[in-house]
Design an enzyme around this catalytic site. Structure first.
Site, PDB file in Angstrom:
ATOM      1  N   PHE A 181       0.390  10.404  11.895  1.00  0.00           N
ATOM      2  CA  PHE A 181      -0.169  10.912  13.157  1.00  0.00           C
ATOM      3  C   PHE A 181       0.178   9.971  14.320  1.00  0.00           C
ATOM      4  CE2 PHE A 181      -4.496  10.856  15.472  1.00  0.00           C
ATOM      5  CZ  PHE A 181      -4.072  11.738  16.457  1.00  0.00           C
ATOM      6  N   ASP A 231       7.532   2.656   0.087  1.00  0.00           N
ATOM      7  CA  ASP A 231       6.114   2.307   0.072  1.00  0.00           C
ATOM      8  C   ASP A 231       5.967   0.878   0.595  1.00  0.00           C
ATOM      9  OD1 ASP A 231       3.559   1.491  -0.527  1.00  0.00           O
ATOM     10  OD2 ASP A 231       3.547   2.342  -2.558  1.00  0.00           O
ATOM     11  N   TYR A 249     -11.235   0.659   2.290  1.00  0.00           N
ATOM     12  CA  TYR A 249     -10.574   0.703   3.600  1.00  0.00           C
ATOM     13  C   TYR A 249     -11.091  -0.426   4.490  1.00  0.00           C
ATOM     14  CZ  TYR A 249      -8.610   2.972   7.809  1.00  0.00           C
ATOM     15  OH  TYR A 249      -7.898   3.273   8.944  1.00  0.00           O
TER      16      TYR A 249
END
Ligand code: UDP
Length: 346
Positions: free
Chosen positions: A34, A79, A168
């Site tokens: 995004f 990755d 997170y």
């Protein structure tokens, strides 16, 4: 407001004024996501060179497809938590790669920890080797369920390391520590953005990737129930994407920002139930609100103190919630929805 990508990119560039990446090479981890893809668009428009690194765990090829024809843009499928090297000279490293939706926290906690710890080291190593400026996209989640509002950068947080969001929150906190270690030990030119809830075109609405605003918009568009979690009294402060991108790019370029940690967001706070009602109203939808269980660890209030961003970066959000919602509604309703299965409650 009808969404027009070129117009919005030009607006960001106008607001950046003399601040430009022209002639610079920038590595963006999470460049298909995004925020990463918006940054890619702005930098390419400013005649910079962009190396976009992504493994498409949550980023999408469609965000960067139009850029693939551009000679200043290259894409590396990798990755970030696995070591890598970049041959060409890099001037800036923007480390954005990470899953960020709360639904992903319970599905992919290890990936999230790796991207923000191993991934941060790997990206910092590139910056160290190339003598590049490093921008780490941290998060308001480092404050956890904040008890000090609006929350300034000096607040140390109220985080549960073993809660569902711990993967997170703690990984971003360690990422920040790692950045400061590279400043102190290797004198890397690091800047840390603590990003508060940001929304806009390209934010995903589907499945476990969906965040509240795109979910509510798709639900309203389909006249489905709007799934408010808890009683909807919890608040967030939503920043439109073009404001967020302007803030991040200012932070990367400003001379005085080395070693600084800065909240970037919008400080207008709104309860989630009110957000749901506003979206129903703006879309003239027949949807009704349904209340579902509040996820564990969902912060009760979130609102940034953005005075440091103003003092150091001259950053202030420009787009109101209604304007941002109008643009996002225009984008999401124009795309068709076969790829956006919006699962109620999850
Ligand atoms: N939320 C909601 N319904 C949904 C999705 C989210 O009420 O369908 C709430 C969620 O519980 C949280 C807020 O909206 O309080 C923002 O959620 P989001 O997933 O966008 O990100 P967060 O700010 O929690 O990281």
């Amino acid at each position: 407001m009808t969404f027009d990508l070129n117009r919005e990119i030009e607006r960001i560039i106008t607001h950046l004024g003399d601040l430009s990446f022209e002639g610079k090479s920038i590595l963006i981890t999470g460049g298909s996501g995004f925020l990463g893809s918006w940054i890619s668009n702005v930098l390419i428009q400013q005649n910079a060179r962009v190396v976009c690194l992504d493994n498409h765990s949550s980023g999408r090829m469609e965000n960067i497809n139009p850029l693939l024809d551009c000679e200043n843009f290259s894409f590396v499928h990798h990755d970030v938590s696995e070591p890598f090297g970049i041959e060409e000279k890099i001037d800036f490293v923007f480390h954005l790669a990470s899953r960020a939706s709360p639904f992903e926290f319970s599905e992919y906690p290890i990936d999230i920890i790796k991207a923000n710890t191993y991934g941060t080291i790997n990206a910092l190593e590139i910056a160290r080797r190339h003598g590049a400026t490093f921008l780490f996209t941290s998060t308001s989640e480092v404050y956890g369920d904040a008890r000090l509002l609006p929350t300034p950068e000096t607040y140390n947080g109220n985080v549960n390391p073993i809660g569902i969001r711990g993967c997170y929150e703690e990984a971003k906190r360690l990422g920040e520590s790692m950045c400061m270690a590279y400043v102190r030990q290797y004198n890397v030119n690091v800047r840390i953005a603590r990003i508060f809830n940001t929304f806009g075109p390209r934010m995903r609405a589907d499945g476990i990737y969906g965040r509240v605003i795109p979910r509510f918009i798709i639900q309203a568009h389909k006249n489905m129930p709007i799934t408010v979690f808890g009683d909807g009294s919890q608040t967030r402060s939503f920043c439109y994407v073009t404001d967020q991108i302007e803030g991040l790019l200012r932070l990367a370029l400003m001379d005085d920002a080395k070693g600084e940690i800065i909240n970037i967001g919008n400080d207008q706070e709104i309860p989630i139930l009110q957000l749901a009602k506003r979206i129903i109203q703006l879309m003239d939808s027949d949807s009704e609100v349904v209340f579902e269980g509040l996820p564990d660890g969902d912060p009760q209030r979130r609102r940034p103190d953005i005075s440091k961003a103003w003092n150091l970066l001259r950053f202030k959000p420009r787009i109101s919630l209604d304007e941002g919602l109008a643009s996002t509604i225009s984008y999401l309703t124009a795309r068709g929805h076969d790829d956006i299965p919006c699962i109620a409650g999850f």
